[in-house]
Design a protein around this motif. Sequence first.
Motif, PDB file in Angstrom:
ATOM      1  N   GLU A 147       0.837  -1.201   0.000  1.00 51.17           N
ATOM      2  CA  GLU A 147       0.000   0.000   0.000  1.00 51.17           C
ATOM      3  C   GLU A 147       0.872   1.251   0.000  1.00 51.17           C
ATOM      4  O   GLU A 147       2.055   1.199   0.313  1.00 51.17           O
ATOM      5  N   ASN A 148       0.275   2.378  -0.327  1.00 52.34           N
ATOM      6  CA  ASN A 148       0.963   3.674  -0.359  1.00 52.34           C
ATOM      7  C   ASN A 148       2.168   3.683  -1.289  1.00 52.34           C
ATOM      8  O   ASN A 148       3.178   4.324  -1.006  1.00 52.34           O
ATOM      9  N   ASN A 149       2.080   2.939  -2.391  1.00 54.39           N
ATOM     10  CA  ASN A 149       3.127   2.906  -3.424  1.00 54.39           C
ATOM     11  C   ASN A 149       4.472   2.410  -2.927  1.00 54.39           C
ATOM     12  O   ASN A 149       5.520   2.803  -3.456  1.00 54.39           O
ATOM     13  N   ASN A 202      10.311   3.060  -1.937  1.00 52.47           N
ATOM     14  CA  ASN A 202       9.097   3.755  -2.376  1.00 52.47           C
ATOM     15  C   ASN A 202       9.059   3.756  -3.902  1.00 52.47           C
ATOM     16  O   ASN A 202       9.943   3.193  -4.551  1.00 52.47           O
ATOM     17  N   ASP A 203       8.051   4.397  -4.459  1.00 47.82           N
ATOM     18  CA  ASP A 203       7.849   4.266  -5.909  1.00 47.82           C
ATOM     19  C   ASP A 203       8.871   4.994  -6.768  1.00 47.82           C
ATOM     20  O   ASP A 203       8.884   4.831  -7.983  1.00 47.82           O
ATOM     21  N   LYS A 235      -1.415  -6.674   6.154  1.00 44.79           N
ATOM     22  CA  LYS A 235      -0.235  -5.960   6.651  1.00 44.79           C
ATOM     23  C   LYS A 235       0.899  -6.890   7.060  1.00 44.79           C
ATOM     24  O   LYS A 235       1.812  -6.490   7.773  1.00 44.79           O
ATOM     25  N   ASP A 251       3.538   0.351   5.853  1.00 43.24           N
ATOM     26  CA  ASP A 251       2.695   0.868   4.781  1.00 43.24           C
ATOM     27  C   ASP A 251       1.495   1.640   5.319  1.00 43.24           C
ATOM     28  O   ASP A 251       0.616   2.013   4.584  1.00 43.24           O
ATOM     29  N   GLN A 252       1.473   1.893   6.614  1.00 44.08           N
ATOM     30  CA  GLN A 252       0.472   2.779   7.194  1.00 44.08           C
ATOM     31  C   GLN A 252       1.016   4.204   7.100  1.00 44.08           C
ATOM     32  O   GLN A 252       2.197   4.401   6.860  1.00 44.08           O
ATOM     33  N   ASN A 253       0.173   5.175   7.324  1.00 36.21           N
ATOM     34  CA  ASN A 253       0.629   6.555   7.326  1.00 36.21           C
ATOM     35  C   ASN A 253       1.381   6.812   8.630  1.00 36.21           C
ATOM     36  O   ASN A 253       0.782   6.904   9.691  1.00 36.21           O
TER      37      ASN A 253
END
Length: 195
Positions: free
Chosen positions: A83-85, A108-109, A134, A160-162
């Motif tokens: 998640e979150n790229n 990251n992406d 998760k 991958d959480q904020n």
Amino acid sequence: VRLNLDGSIDDSFQLHDVNGNPNDIGVDANDNILLTGNYLDYDVDKILKRYKPNGEVDPTLDLGIGFSSSNNILVGYFVKPLENNLIALGGYFTGYKYSSSPGLILINDDGAIVPFSNPFDSVSYPIVSAYANKCLYLVGKFSEKGMALRGAVKMLFPIDQNVDDFKVEATSASAINISWNGGFPGAEKIVIESS
């Protein structure tokens, strides 16, 4: 190849510039295609490639100098879009972009390293993975730093959480009274570090 819903081959699709020995494929939330293996690029230190949804190579994934190994053998065994790229990549390597991270890296992406505590030592390498709820489930050869070898591992990835949701600012040493409900199964403690 890409298959249509009826199982026929989509002749309009082709991955461009596929070389080497691909081992795993993943598709991220933006329909970009991730491919890992070995000798995927003329630069053998790059064991991950990303393609746009139309099959063209995506140059925005910057792997820098790529991956490293103590014996010059580099193999990407799995790639998992999170998640979150974020991207989890596992295989036979000891590091990425001058950072030590045996067998497992999170990026990251754009290819930048996402810091996490990798518990494995240099003889560890995952071969097969699954990602659900998760958690990243890995099968391979693993040796935790100073621990015995294992054949399978479950790792919790709240990364991958904020992360901003969990930042706490204390105005004094006595102001750190925290009540926490992170919702991460198996999480037993909070570690607070000064910065």
